[in-house]
Design a protein around this motif. Structure first.
Motif, PDB file in Angstrom:
ATOM      1  N   UNK A  63       0.089   5.074   7.373  1.00 15.21           N
ATOM      2  CA  UNK A  63      -0.604   5.782   6.302  1.00 15.21           C
ATOM      3  C   UNK A  63      -1.062   7.150   6.802  1.00 15.21           C
ATOM      4  N   UNK A  64      -0.724   8.175   6.036  1.00  9.18           N
ATOM      5  CA  UNK A  64      -1.151   9.532   6.339  1.00  9.18           C
ATOM      6  C   UNK A  64      -1.663  10.167   5.053  1.00  9.18           C
ATOM      7  N   UNK A  65      -2.892   9.820   4.650  1.00  7.59           N
ATOM      8  CA  UNK A  65      -3.428  10.346   3.390  1.00  7.59           C
ATOM      9  C   UNK A  65      -3.392  11.872   3.358  1.00  7.59           C
ATOM     10  N   UNK A  66      -2.984  12.405   2.205  1.00  6.71           N
ATOM     11  CA  UNK A  66      -2.952  13.849   2.057  1.00  6.71           C
ATOM     12  C   UNK A  66      -1.714  14.518   2.604  1.00  6.71           C
ATOM     13  N   UNK A  67      -0.724  13.742   3.068  1.00  2.00           N
ATOM     14  CA  UNK A  67       0.492  14.337   3.633  1.00  2.00           C
ATOM     15  C   UNK A  67       1.254  15.096   2.557  1.00  2.00           C
ATOM     16  N   UNK A  68       1.901  16.196   2.957  1.00  2.84           N
ATOM     17  CA  UNK A  68       2.661  17.020   2.017  1.00  2.84           C
ATOM     18  C   UNK A  68       4.084  16.516   1.829  1.00  2.84           C
ATOM     19  N   UNK A  69       4.663  15.929   2.907  1.00  7.11           N
ATOM     20  CA  UNK A  69       6.051  15.479   2.859  1.00  7.11           C
ATOM     21  C   UNK A  69       6.208  14.343   1.855  1.00  7.11           C
ATOM     22  N   UNK A  70       7.254  14.445   1.007  1.00 12.27           N
ATOM     23  CA  UNK A  70       7.448  13.457  -0.040  1.00 12.27           C
ATOM     24  C   UNK A  70       7.692  12.060   0.488  1.00 12.27           C
ATOM     25  N   UNK A  71       8.524  11.918   1.532  1.00 10.60           N
ATOM     26  CA  UNK A  71       8.820  10.610   2.096  1.00 10.60           C
ATOM     27  C   UNK A  71       7.579  10.010   2.732  1.00 10.60           C
ATOM     28  N   UNK A  73       4.499  10.557   1.884  1.00 16.40           N
ATOM     29  CA  UNK A  73       3.624  10.106   0.799  1.00 16.40           C
ATOM     30  C   UNK A  73       4.103   8.779   0.236  1.00 16.40           C
ATOM     31  N   UNK A  74       5.436   8.644   0.078  1.00 19.54           N
ATOM     32  CA  UNK A  74       5.989   7.400  -0.453  1.00 19.54           C
ATOM     33  C   UNK A  74       5.698   6.223   0.465  1.00 19.54           C
ATOM     34  N   UNK A  75       5.788   6.459   1.779  1.00 21.61           N
ATOM     35  CA  UNK A  75       5.471   5.413   2.761  1.00 21.61           C
ATOM     36  C   UNK A  75       4.022   4.983   2.605  1.00 21.61           C
ATOM     37  N   UNK A  76       3.122   5.970   2.470  1.00 21.44           N
ATOM     38  CA  UNK A  76       1.708   5.668   2.290  1.00 21.44           C
ATOM     39  C   UNK A  76       1.436   4.901   1.015  1.00 21.44           C
ATOM     40  N   UNK A  77       2.164   5.223  -0.055  1.00 21.54           N
ATOM     41  CA  UNK A  77       1.991   4.519  -1.322  1.00 21.54           C
ATOM     42  C   UNK A  77       2.430   3.066  -1.204  1.00 21.54           C
ATOM     43  N   UNK A  78       3.515   2.825  -0.428  1.00 20.13           N
ATOM     44  CA  UNK A  78       3.948   1.450  -0.192  1.00 20.13           C
ATOM     45  C   UNK A  78       2.876   0.664   0.544  1.00 20.13           C
ATOM     46  N   UNK A  79       2.275   1.280   1.549  1.00 22.64           N
ATOM     47  CA  UNK A  79       1.211   0.616   2.307  1.00 22.64           C
ATOM     48  C   UNK A  79       0.014   0.320   1.407  1.00 22.64           C
ATOM     49  N   UNK A  80      -0.323   1.272   0.538  1.00 20.46           N
ATOM     50  CA  UNK A  80      -1.457   1.085  -0.369  1.00 20.46           C
ATOM     51  C   UNK A  80      -1.183  -0.035  -1.359  1.00 20.46           C
ATOM     52  N   UNK A  81       0.071  -0.143  -1.816  1.00 16.44           N
ATOM     53  CA  UNK A  81       0.432  -1.233  -2.713  1.00 16.44           C
ATOM     54  C   UNK A  81       0.260  -2.582  -2.024  1.00 16.44           C
ATOM     55  N   UNK A  82       0.628  -2.643  -0.736  1.00 24.80           N
ATOM     56  CA  UNK A  82       0.445  -3.883   0.029  1.00 24.80           C
ATOM     57  C   UNK A  82      -1.042  -4.242   0.121  1.00 24.80           C
ATOM     58  N   UNK A  83      -1.891  -3.243   0.310  1.00 20.85           N
ATOM     59  CA  UNK A  83      -3.342  -3.475   0.367  1.00 20.85           C
ATOM     60  C   UNK A  83      -3.822  -4.087  -0.943  1.00 20.85           C
ATOM     61  N   UNK A  84      -3.352  -3.538  -2.045  1.00 21.37           N
ATOM     62  CA  UNK A  84      -3.810  -4.008  -3.359  1.00 21.37           C
ATOM     63  C   UNK A  84      -3.344  -5.427  -3.662  1.00 21.37           C
ATOM     64  N   UNK A  85      -2.207  -5.828  -3.104  1.00 20.14           N
ATOM     65  CA  UNK A  85      -1.706  -7.189  -3.307  1.00 20.14           C
ATOM     66  C   UNK A  85      -2.411  -8.209  -2.418  1.00 20.14           C
ATOM     67  N   UNK A  86      -3.057  -7.758  -1.361  1.00 23.65           N
ATOM     68  CA  UNK A  86      -3.475  -8.639  -0.268  1.00 23.65           C
ATOM     69  C   UNK A  86      -4.784  -9.365  -0.545  1.00 23.65           C
ATOM     70  N   UNK A  87      -4.979 -10.467   0.204  1.00 20.20           N
ATOM     71  CA  UNK A  87      -6.263 -11.158   0.259  1.00 20.20           C
ATOM     72  C   UNK A  87      -7.119 -10.648   1.406  1.00 20.20           C
ATOM     73  N   UNK A  88      -6.450 -10.062   2.416  1.00 20.73           N
ATOM     74  CA  UNK A  88      -7.152  -9.576   3.606  1.00 20.73           C
ATOM     75  C   UNK A  88      -6.347  -8.435   4.210  1.00 20.73           C
ATOM     76  N   UNK A  89      -7.046  -7.423   4.733  1.00 26.87           N
ATOM     77  CA  UNK A  89      -6.399  -6.274   5.354  1.00 26.87           C
ATOM     78  C   UNK A  89      -6.722  -6.244   6.842  1.00 26.87           C
ATOM     79  N   UNK A  90      -5.684  -6.080   7.671  1.00 23.22           N
ATOM     80  CA  UNK A  90      -5.899  -5.798   9.091  1.00 23.22           C
ATOM     81  C   UNK A  90      -5.716  -4.299   9.278  1.00 23.22           C
ATOM     82  N   UNK A  91      -6.795  -3.616   9.601  1.00 22.48           N
ATOM     83  CA  UNK A  91      -6.771  -2.180   9.833  1.00 22.48           C
ATOM     84  C   UNK A  91      -6.598  -1.971  11.338  1.00 22.48           C
TER      85      UNK A  91
END
Length: 443
Positions: A63-71, A73-91
């Motif tokens: 995750x790289x919040x605020x990144x300019x590169x499109x890819x 950002x897409x990687x970060x969005x995938x990670x965020x989607x996983x967080x939203x689906x989860x019961x628990x997050x390992x940071x």
């Protein structure tokens, strides 16, 4: 992986050891691990078990919040989607590097999501280094748990904490009758776009940069009472062009995806036609004995009936050695033709696992021998006594003969053609074996 199991998302900035930790938790080396930032891009779902509890662990890209590169950002969005689906997050953070501004940005994102979080300070290889983990209290994410994913240090204790915080759920029995479909092809043929269209969810990252998908990603779809597991894979490159170790690992994932599958969708860029790489992939699918469908993707870019006919004819000629594989034209981008893939997948799966009665086979054989007897070889004629189907998936037929050395490839291909003409087996490779007739034992 099964969504009804509790789900743990493993997140953090790039190159903190998330994939190593996921592999350690799951107990196998599914996620690609490499000392290069940004290796994991899509979400990767693996099952794990600890203290009698089964759960799903999700590996994510950095995750790289605020990144300019499109890819990125897409990687970060995938990670965020996983967080939203989860019961628990390992940071996961890197204890050797200490707190970074990017760690602080990720922590802020996780606070906004409001999910339960365990802060994991990775790369703590011994007791003396545990003090390094203390500075991560400043992230405001609770107590940091020091582990070494590489060496397994304290991972058991971490798993105890994970299972304590996960809900206990009643898990239904696995549905055994699911069709496993691998989506393979050379880089940038549109595999991930097709994958997303099939599952009707933005699960795999779609980008114009070739080779975006590196891990195999799979998801289960239930449709009209049937169950499909689709596996999206990294683009296939010939070995001579696989220079990085990372690309070799991605290639291995493709092999393993084909091995897991019952049906393989060979996705070809219709605007480029069949290439040497596509032929290599088709050969691999045939060698592994998997059912195959040739998918001419990006059909929305093919203009005119004449051009369309030319593309299909070219594909059939260059892939003549898998002529049993149906050829279908689709557009993963617009969705045109994609709906027709499901009945074709069903048909080739059925063909792959079907069995013909011995009586029907031998009735066919008698008719074939009467009309087209086997040729002679060195003055000796081949005699075929009977045939039976030894196994399915793929279909394997055994012909009992007087001398297997008398069988030539042309006549073997002729027999396969006759089997297909009468019994079908669309999309399925066929294996033929010729054996001496067993000798009768004296009573």
């Amino acid at each position: 992986m099964e969504r009804r199991l509790p789900l743990v998302a493993v997140v953090g900035r790039p190159n903190v050891g998330k994939s190593t930790l996921v592999n350690r938790i799951a107990g196998r080396g599914e996620a690609i691990v490499e000392r290069v930032p940004g290796v994991t891009r899509d979400r990767l779902y693996l099952t794990a078990s600890w203290n009698g509890l089964d759960f799903v662990v999700v590996d994510t890209g950095g995750m790289e919040p605020g990144a300019d590169d499109g890819l990125t950002r897409a990687v970060g969005e995938q990670a965020l989607q996983a967080v939203r689906e989860s019961n628990l997050v390992l940071f996961v953070v890197d204890a050797k590097e200490g707190v970074t501004p990017l760690d602080q940005e990720v922590a802020e994102v996780l606070r906004r999501e409001g999910k339960p979080v365990l802060l994991v300070a990775n790369k703590v290889d011994n007791r003396k280094e545990e003090a390094r983990a203390l500075e991560f209290y400043s992230l405001g994410m609770g107590e940091p748990y020091p582990v070494s994913a590489m060496h397994g240090r304290n991972v058991g204790d971490l798993l105890d904490l994970i299972t304590e915080r996960l809900p206990r759920v009643d898990v239904e029995e696995e549905v055994a009758d699911e069709t496993v479909v691998a989506i393979v092809g050379k880089p940038n043929a549109g595999k991930s776009t097709l994958f997303n269209r099939l599952i009707e969810e933005e699960r795999a990252i779609v980008s114009e940069v070739p080779g975006t998908t590196r891990d195999a990603v799979d998801t289960v779809v239930e449709r009209q009472g049937k169950r499909y597991r689709f596996i999206d894979t990294a683009g296939w490159r010939r070995k001579s062009r696989v220079k990085e170790k990372l690309e070799f690992f991605s290639l291995v994932r493709v092999w393993r995806a084909i091995d897991r599958a019952q049906v393989v969708l060979l996705v070809i860029d219709a605007t480029q036609g069949v290439t040497d790489q596509d032929q290599h992939i088709a050969a691999r699918i045939q060698e592994d004995g998997r059912a195959c469908v040739v998918v001419l993707n990006k059909w929305d870019l093919i203009k005119g009936t004449g051009k369309a006919h030319e593309v299909v004819k070219d594909a059939e000629e260059k892939l003549h050695f898998v002529s049993y594989a149906p050829v279908i034209s689709v557009s993963g981008l617009t969705g045109k033709g994609v709906e027709h893939l499901f009945p074709i997948i069903d048909s080739v799966r059925q063909s792959w696992g079907s069995r013909v009665k011995t009586s029907a086979l031998n009735s066919m054989l008698r008719e074939v021998l009467e009309k087209t007897p086997p040729p002679s070889k060195k003055g000796k004629r081949l005699n075929i006594y009977y045939v039976t189907q030894a196994r399915t998936s793929p279909p394997h037929f055994v012909f009992f003969v007087n001398d297997p050395d008398l069988v030539n490839q042309a006549y073997a291909r002729f027999l396969e053609k006759k089997i297909r003409e009468l019994f079908g087996f669309m999309g399925a490779p066929i294996r033929l074996t010729f054996r001496p007739r067993p000798r009768k034992t004296k009573s």
